[in-house]
Design an enzyme around this catalytic site. Structure first.
Site, PDB file in Angstrom:
ATOM      1  NE  ARG A   1      -2.235  -0.908   3.636  1.00 50.35           N
ATOM      2  CZ  ARG A   1      -1.853  -0.401   4.317  1.00 50.35           C
ATOM      3  NH1 ARG A   1      -2.111   1.071   4.320  1.00 50.35           N
ATOM      4  NH2 ARG A   1      -1.206  -0.838   5.509  1.00 50.35           N
TER       5      ARG A   1
ATOM      6  CE1 TYR B   1       1.454  -7.035  -3.100  1.00 52.77           C
ATOM      7  CE2 TYR B   1       0.564  -5.414  -1.643  1.00 52.77           C
ATOM      8  CZ  TYR B   1       1.039  -6.611  -2.014  1.00 52.77           C
ATOM      9  OH  TYR B   1       1.477  -7.473  -0.983  1.00 52.77           O
TER      10      TYR B   1
ATOM     11  CE  LYS C   1      -6.849  -3.590   5.304  1.00 52.06           C
ATOM     12  NZ  LYS C   1      -5.616  -3.991   5.972  1.00 52.06           N
TER      13      LYS C   1
ATOM     14  CG  HIS D   1      -6.869  -2.772  10.442  1.00 58.60           C
ATOM     15  ND1 HIS D   1      -5.601  -2.389  10.544  1.00 58.60           N
ATOM     16  CD2 HIS D   1      -6.593  -3.934   9.626  1.00 58.60           C
ATOM     17  CE1 HIS D   1      -4.905  -3.140   9.609  1.00 58.60           C
ATOM     18  NE2 HIS D   1      -5.521  -3.934   9.098  1.00 58.60           N
TER      19      HIS D   1
ATOM     20  CB  SER E   1      -0.208  -3.452   8.043  1.00 59.10           C
ATOM     21  OG  SER E   1      -1.713  -2.421   7.748  1.00 59.10           O
ATOM     22  CB  ALA E   2       2.942  -6.896   8.611  1.00 57.24           C
ATOM     23  CB  CYS E   3       1.532  -5.914  13.877  1.00 57.92           C
ATOM     24  SG  CYS E   3       2.501  -4.447  13.473  1.00 57.92           S
TER      25      CYS E   3
ATOM     26  CG  ASP F   1      -6.877  -7.271   7.256  1.00 62.65           C
ATOM     27  OD1 ASP F   1      -6.129  -6.748   8.050  1.00 62.65           O
ATOM     28  OD2 ASP F   1      -7.547  -6.376   6.469  1.00 62.65           O
TER      29      ASP F   1
ATOM     30  NE  ARG G   1       0.226  -8.407   2.618  1.00 61.81           N
ATOM     31  CZ  ARG G   1      -0.364  -7.936   3.622  1.00 61.81           C
ATOM     32  NH1 ARG G   1      -1.384  -8.637   4.192  1.00 61.81           N
ATOM     33  NH2 ARG G   1       0.184  -7.104   4.424  1.00 61.81           N
TER      34      ARG G   1
ATOM     35  CE1 TYR H   1       4.157 -16.357  13.895  1.00 62.69           C
ATOM     36  CE2 TYR H   1       6.205 -16.509  15.164  1.00 62.69           C
ATOM     37  CZ  TYR H   1       5.491 -16.118  13.909  1.00 62.69           C
ATOM     38  OH  TYR H   1       6.311 -15.123  13.161  1.00 62.69           O
TER      39      TYR H   1
ATOM     40  CG  ASN I   1       0.836 -15.017  20.660  1.00 62.41           C
ATOM     41  OD1 ASN I   1       1.609 -14.695  21.385  1.00 62.41           O
ATOM     42  ND2 ASN I   1       0.910 -14.578  19.498  1.00 62.41           N
TER      43      ASN I   1
HETATM   44  P1  GTP Z   1      -1.994  -7.339   7.432  1.00 61.56           P
HETATM   45  O1  GTP Z   1      -2.402  -8.458   6.616  1.00 61.56           O
HETATM   46  O2  GTP Z   1      -1.219  -6.568   6.958  1.00 61.56           O
HETATM   47  O3  GTP Z   1      -3.001  -6.742   8.143  1.00 61.56           O
HETATM   48  O4  GTP Z   1      -1.079  -8.183   8.738  1.00 61.56           O
HETATM   49  P2  GTP Z   1      -1.507  -9.035   9.960  1.00 61.56           P
HETATM   50  O5  GTP Z   1      -1.780  -8.225  11.134  1.00 61.56           O
HETATM   51  O6  GTP Z   1      -2.633 -10.071   9.814  1.00 61.56           O
HETATM   52  O7  GTP Z   1       0.146  -9.807  10.359  1.00 61.56           O
HETATM   53  P3  GTP Z   1       0.153 -11.444  10.244  1.00 61.56           P
HETATM   54  O8  GTP Z   1      -0.448 -12.345  11.194  1.00 61.56           O
HETATM   55  O9  GTP Z   1       0.335 -11.955   8.839  1.00 61.56           O
HETATM   56  O10 GTP Z   1       1.838 -11.215  10.604  1.00 61.56           O
HETATM   57  C1  GTP Z   1       2.664 -10.522  10.010  1.00 61.56           C
HETATM   58  C2  GTP Z   1       4.327 -10.948  10.537  1.00 61.56           C
HETATM   59  O11 GTP Z   1       4.444 -10.868  11.762  1.00 61.56           O
HETATM   60  C3  GTP Z   1       4.406 -12.078   9.884  1.00 61.56           C
HETATM   61  O12 GTP Z   1       5.801 -12.209   9.182  1.00 61.56           O
HETATM   62  C4  GTP Z   1       4.394 -13.221  10.972  1.00 61.56           C
HETATM   63  O13 GTP Z   1       5.156 -14.251  10.994  1.00 61.56           O
HETATM   64  C5  GTP Z   1       4.748 -12.316  12.165  1.00 61.56           C
HETATM   65  N1  GTP Z   1       4.054 -12.448  13.424  1.00 61.56           N
HETATM   66  C6  GTP Z   1       2.713 -12.805  13.573  1.00 61.56           C
HETATM   67  N2  GTP Z   1       2.516 -13.431  14.963  1.00 61.56           N
HETATM   68  C7  GTP Z   1       3.730 -13.288  15.511  1.00 61.56           C
HETATM   69  C8  GTP Z   1       4.083 -13.368  16.958  1.00 61.56           C
HETATM   70  O14 GTP Z   1       3.261 -13.661  17.723  1.00 61.56           O
HETATM   71  N3  GTP Z   1       5.554 -13.359  17.360  1.00 61.56           N
HETATM   72  C9  GTP Z   1       6.311 -12.815  16.307  1.00 61.56           C
HETATM   73  N4  GTP Z   1       7.605 -12.697  16.819  1.00 61.56           N
HETATM   74  N5  GTP Z   1       5.844 -12.458  14.911  1.00 61.56           N
HETATM   75  C10 GTP Z   1       4.732 -12.883  14.792  1.00 61.56           C
HETATM   76  C1  SPV Z   2      -2.914  -4.270   5.455  1.00 64.93           C
HETATM   77  O1  SPV Z   2      -1.855  -3.571   5.044  1.00 64.93           O
HETATM   78  O2  SPV Z   2      -3.543  -4.006   6.506  1.00 64.93           O
HETATM   79  C2  SPV Z   2      -3.257  -5.418   4.649  1.00 64.93           C
HETATM   80  C3  SPV Z   2      -2.927  -5.757   3.366  1.00 64.93           C
HETATM   81  O3  SPV Z   2      -4.154  -6.167   5.392  1.00 64.93           O
HETATM   82  S1  SPV Z   2      -3.674  -4.637   2.335  1.00 64.93           S
HETATM   83  O4  SPV Z   2      -4.790  -5.541   1.503  1.00 64.93           O
HETATM   84  O5  SPV Z   2      -2.733  -4.370   1.237  1.00 64.93           O
HETATM   85  O6  SPV Z   2      -4.054  -3.449   2.972  1.00 64.93           O
HETATM   86 MN    MN Z   3      -4.777  -5.664   7.600  1.00 57.05          MN
END
Ligand code: GTP
Ligand code: SPV
Ligand code: MN
Length: 584
Positions: free
Chosen positions: A67, A195, A204, A224, A246-248, A273, A364, A488, A491
């Site tokens: 994004r 993308y 989004k 979110h 995102s990605a957390c 999400d 992804r 993971y 948690n």
């Molecule tokens: P979006 O799709 O962008 O909204 O991301 P998300 O919030 O769904 O995050 P996702 O679960 O895809 O995890 C993002 C990254 O964080 C990945 O590389 C995971 O492997 C990593 N991750 C997820 N959960 C954990 C955790 O509990 N501990 C650690 N150290 N890393 C984690």
């Molecule tokens: C995010 O960035 O929070 C996502 C991926 O879930 S995207 O669809 O690109 O926004």
């Molecule tokens: Mn997201």
């Protein structure tokens, strides 16, 4: 007489001038035609048909892999309505500037008209959107991510109650890329990107930015948030919503394999999400997942970290910007195996370690939700699921403890409003920079964030049985920079404590920021973790929090008088509690 949909499609075609217009029906045959177009386009390949049946890999343009928040605009009538945290363009100016780029953008191309439902087909909470796009990849993705085609056309009928979204790849040049939202008109225009959240306009753009505006107008919430059900011994399921940037870790938490399964604790996935929530007759806030698939981060996902996700990805999955092995299987960093010989990187080039990561860090997978072994039997319940807890969280190397519970709703809203997280590869720009990201909605709130805080505060007064509000941080690090918590599937131990707190049990100790688990409050059997690490994970360090309070103060200053008094009051209360807690 033409329907409102046909009128909009005609108007859109007059602007973009495609060679032909195709209305999508959402069938499997149509999906295969889209894949055929993608393969002919040269940016997609078919993966190993034996081990990954009906799976494909798409490579997006190297300058179009995440994004782009700086090119995303809220085009409300006034700048104030968009607020200080959004980019703003006046609606007329945006129509002119982006309209110029869309004018004739589909010449020589097909315009696909993609009607879709956000939410279960039968749910009164669901809504219809229509995306016009010139990208077969977007059509294929929308078929996985939403209830698309005939089912949506039927729900819409001759009604004008849909959110139109116009998308064109344009020339994919970031200099001519805009994602613009018209909240008053409930309209989305996107040009120049193919993308993810830039291009799949149901995600989004509609389900958060436009829907957050609708939710405020209509008295519900668009967040979110993942939605999960925690099953406890005896079979009772307690539902929770969790907002992480995102990605957390949302997808991973929602789809985790619990390490306490032998003790009867299991996690069921409702969504990964986005959550749409409305007060129901039972007094609870009920949540539906507007989506039908998962667009998840591939790197870091492996059999060790998340076997549920890995299990889901073996068929009918569209991969984007992953690497590919010599036997045409998808590969990424963290999948569990070392990089095999003959690896092709995300750009389609032979890979060696001098070339950086083989998969793009924001690579992804797009997979139907019902392929997850953890999918909840309630995931398409038309009345949604009752939410008992909200969990906020982010990536914080220090400061935020593993978990804490807010004192009450108003304090919980403050906890959400003061969230911060280190940036990730999900958006272009620097990675690892701590920024304030209230409720994980910074890039997704379609109106003034101060008014959004007010909406949260107002909702709290209206919900007879409001969720308890928690904050978590899986990403706290030790002095050597290593994660203190294994994360993971582990948690679930934190979810179990949250459940106990919801039920009025669970040993806790009070701190100025809220309740953290007592030192024996978390179930830790079977986990190797030192006392020292545990203490550090739960520690509330006054010095860190002083700095935190200064930073949030600066952030809140942006909102001027619009910031609700309740937020200001919570800030003062926190400062007072710290003065008491700081040793003399
Ligand atoms: P979006 O799709 O962008 O909204 O991301 P998300 O919030 O769904 O995050 P996702 O679960 O895809 O995890 C993002 C990254 O964080 C990945 O590389 C995971 O492997 C990593 N991750 C997820 N959960 C954990 C955790 O509990 N501990 C650690 N150290 N890393 C984690
Ligand atoms: C995010 O960035 O929070 C996502 C991926 O879930 S995207 O669809 O690109 O926004
Ligand atoms: Mn997201």
């Amino acid at each position: 007489m033409a329907s409102p949909l046909e009128n909009w499609v005609d108007e859109t075609a007059r602007l973009t001038k495609p060679d032909r217009v195709v209305y999508c029906d959402g069938s499997e045959a149509e999906y295969q035609r889209m894949v055929g177009e993608m393969l002919r386009g040269g940016d997609s390949v078919t993966l190993n048909e034996k081990t990954y049946p009906n799976c494909h890999l798409h490579r997006s343009s190297p300058n179009d892999v995440a994004r782009t928040e700086h090119l995303t605009f809220i085009c409300s009538a006034t700048k104030d309505a968009a607020g200080p945290t959004n980019n703003w363009m006046d609606p007329e100016g945006a129509k002119n500037r982006v309209g110029e780029l869309l004018d004739g953008a589909m010449r020589g191309r097909t315009m696909y008209v993609v009607p879709y439902i956000l939410g279960p087909a039968s749910s009164p909470l669901s809504k219809v959107g229509v995306e016009a796009t010139d990208s077969p990849y977007v059509v294929a993705s929308m078929r996985i991510m939403s209830r698309m085609g005939k089912v949506a056309t039927e729900r819409l009928g001759s009604s004008s109650d849909f959110v139109p979204g116009l998308h064109s790849l344009g020339d994919l040049d970031p200099l001519r890329r805009y994602i613009v939202h018209f909240p008053e008109e409930k309209l989305i225009w996107s040009v120049g990107s193919g993308y993810g959240g830039n291009a799949l306009l149901g995600k989004k753009c509609f389900a958060l930015r436009i829907a957050s505006v609708m939710a405020r107008e209509q008295g519900w919430m668009a967040e979110h948030m993942l939605i999960l059900g925690l099953e406890s011994p005896g079979g009772k399921v307690t539902y929770m919503g969790a907002a992480f940037p995102s990605a957390c870790g949302k997808t991973n938490l929602a789809m985790m394999v619990s390490t306490l399964e032998s003790q009867g604790y299991r996690v069921w996935t409702v969504g990964d999400d986005i959550a749409w929530m409305k007060i129901a007759e039972d007094g609870y806030l009920h949540a539906i997942n507007p989506e039908a698939g998962f667009f998840g981060v591939a790197p870091g996902t492996g059999m060790k970290t998340n076997p549920n996700v890995m299990g889901a990805l073996t068929k009918n999955t569209l991969f984007t910007n992953t690497a590919m092995t010599a036997s045409r299987e998808p590969w990424w960093e963290g999948i569990g195996d070392p990089p095999p010989a003959g690896l092709i990187n995300w750009k389609g080039e032979p890979w060696d370690s001098s070339k950086g990561p083989a998969a793009h860090p924001n690579a992804r997978y797009t997979v139907p939700a019902n392929q997850s072994p953890s999918i909840s039997p309630q995931w398409e319940a038309s009345e949604g699921v009752p939410i008992s807890a909200f969990i906020f969280g982010g990536r914080r190397a220090r400061t935020a403890p593993l978990v804490y519970e807010s004192f009450d709703w108003q304090h919980g809203v403050f906890v959400g409003a003061t969230m911060a997280s280190e940036t990730t590869a999900a958006a272009t720009g620097d990675v690892g920079v701590t920024r304030r990201d209230p409720m994980a909605m910074l890039p997704f709130c379609g109106y003034n964030m101060a008014d959004y805080f007010s909406h949260w505060l107002a909702m709290g007064k209206k919900i007879p049985k409001p969720p308890k509000i928690f904050h978590v941080n899986w990403f706290r690090r030790d002095a050597d920079g290593k994660f203190l918590w294994p994360g993971y599937g582990e948690n679930v131990r934190v979810l179990k404590w949250i459940l106990e707190r919801v039920e009025g049990r669970g040993a806790a100790q009070e701190t100025p920021i809220g309740y953290v688990p007592a030192i024996n409050g978390l179930t830790l059997d079977g986990l190797k973790i030192s006392d020292e690490a545990l203490r550090e994970l739960l520690r509330v360090n006054p010095e860190d929090w002083e700095a935190e309070m200064d930073d949030t103060k600066d952030f809140f200053t942006k909102f001027g008088d619009r910031l609700p008094d309740a937020i200001r009051q919570e800030h003062e209360k926190l400062a007072r509690r710290f003065q008491r807690a700081v040793p003399a």
